[in-house]
Write a protein that holds these residues in place. Structure first.
Motif, short mmCIF file in Angstrom:
data_model
loop_
_atom_site.label_atom_id
_atom_site.label_comp_id
_atom_site.label_asym_id
_atom_site.label_seq_id
_atom_site.Cartn_x
_atom_site.Cartn_y
_atom_site.Cartn_z
N LEU A 180 0.83 -1.21 0.00
CA LEU A 180 0.00 0.00 0.00
C LEU A 180 0.86 1.26 0.00
CD1 LEU A 180 -2.75 -1.12 2.53
CD2 LEU A 180 -3.04 -0.79 0.07
N LYS A 181 1.95 1.25 0.80
CA LYS A 181 2.83 2.41 0.87
C LYS A 181 3.53 2.65 -0.46
CE LYS A 181 6.75 4.31 3.39
NZ LYS A 181 7.74 4.08 4.46
N VAL A 182 4.07 1.60 -1.07
CA VAL A 182 4.76 1.74 -2.36
C VAL A 182 3.77 2.20 -3.43
CG1 VAL A 182 5.98 0.49 -4.18
CG2 VAL A 182 6.61 0.12 -1.77
N THR A 183 2.57 1.65 -3.43
CA THR A 183 1.54 2.06 -4.39
C THR A 183 1.21 3.54 -4.23
OG1 THR A 183 0.59 -0.17 -4.42
CG2 THR A 183 -0.83 1.63 -5.17
N ARG A 184 1.05 3.99 -3.00
CA ARG A 184 0.73 5.40 -2.74
C ARG A 184 1.85 6.32 -3.27
NH1 ARG A 184 2.71 8.55 0.82
NH2 ARG A 184 3.43 6.92 2.21
N ILE A 185 3.09 5.96 -3.01
CA ILE A 185 4.22 6.77 -3.47
C ILE A 185 4.27 6.82 -5.00
CG2 ILE A 185 6.74 6.87 -3.56
CD1 ILE A 185 6.65 5.68 -0.64
N LEU A 186 4.03 5.67 -5.64
CA LEU A 186 4.05 5.64 -7.10
C LEU A 186 2.91 6.46 -7.69
CD1 LEU A 186 5.06 1.93 -7.68
CD2 LEU A 186 6.48 3.97 -8.05
N LYS A 187 1.73 6.41 -7.06
CA LYS A 187 0.60 7.22 -7.54
C LYS A 187 0.91 8.71 -7.44
CE LYS A 187 -3.19 4.00 -6.81
NZ LYS A 187 -4.42 3.69 -6.05
N GLU A 188 1.60 9.10 -6.37
CA GLU A 188 1.98 10.51 -6.19
C GLU A 188 3.00 10.94 -7.24
OE1 GLU A 188 3.43 10.72 -2.19
OE2 GLU A 188 1.43 10.48 -1.32
N ASN A 189 3.93 10.06 -7.58
CA ASN A 189 5.01 10.40 -8.50
C ASN A 189 4.65 10.20 -9.97
OD1 ASN A 189 7.79 11.04 -7.09
ND2 ASN A 189 6.64 9.66 -5.78
N PHE A 190 3.65 9.37 -10.24
CA PHE A 190 3.21 9.10 -11.60
C PHE A 190 1.69 9.32 -11.69
CE2 PHE A 190 7.05 6.62 -10.87
CZ PHE A 190 7.83 7.02 -11.93
#
Length: 106
Positions: free
Chosen positions: A33-43
């Protein structure tokens, strides 16, 4: 090493398999969930982001599939560097990372 043990992260040592396998069917781990959130913010233009903990649920290794317009006209190496940059801090705690990137087909 007994078959009932799994190496679960380089700093955790040998952990009994039952302590490491924290997943339930169709659920995401906190790390995913954390990695997904970071990727959504960056992409923000990503059409697909799929993050899978492939280390049995303990967060030592992830597989990432991301499809985004941000990758258009960029070589695969540069696309992967973009993902690595976005996850710079999280990668420090990981044992490994598989990245698959693509551009949406229109």
């Amino acid at each position: 090493m007994a078959a009932s043990h799994l190496l679960c992260g380089r700093n955790l040592g040998v952990v009994p398999l039952l302590r490491c396998a924290q997943r339930t069917f169709a659920s995401q781990t906190l790390g995913e969930l954390k990695v997904t959130r970071i990727l959504k913010e960056n992409f923000p233009r990503a059409t697909t982001i799929k993050v899978t903990d492939i280390s049995g649920g303990c967060g030592a290794m992830y597989e990432i599939h991301i499809e985004s317009e941000e990758f258009k006209d960029k070589r695969t190496l540069h696309q992967h560097q973009m993902v690595n940059k976005a996850l710079k801090e999280e990668i420090k705690a990981m044992h490994g990372l598989r990245i698959v990137t693509s551009v949406p087909k229109h």
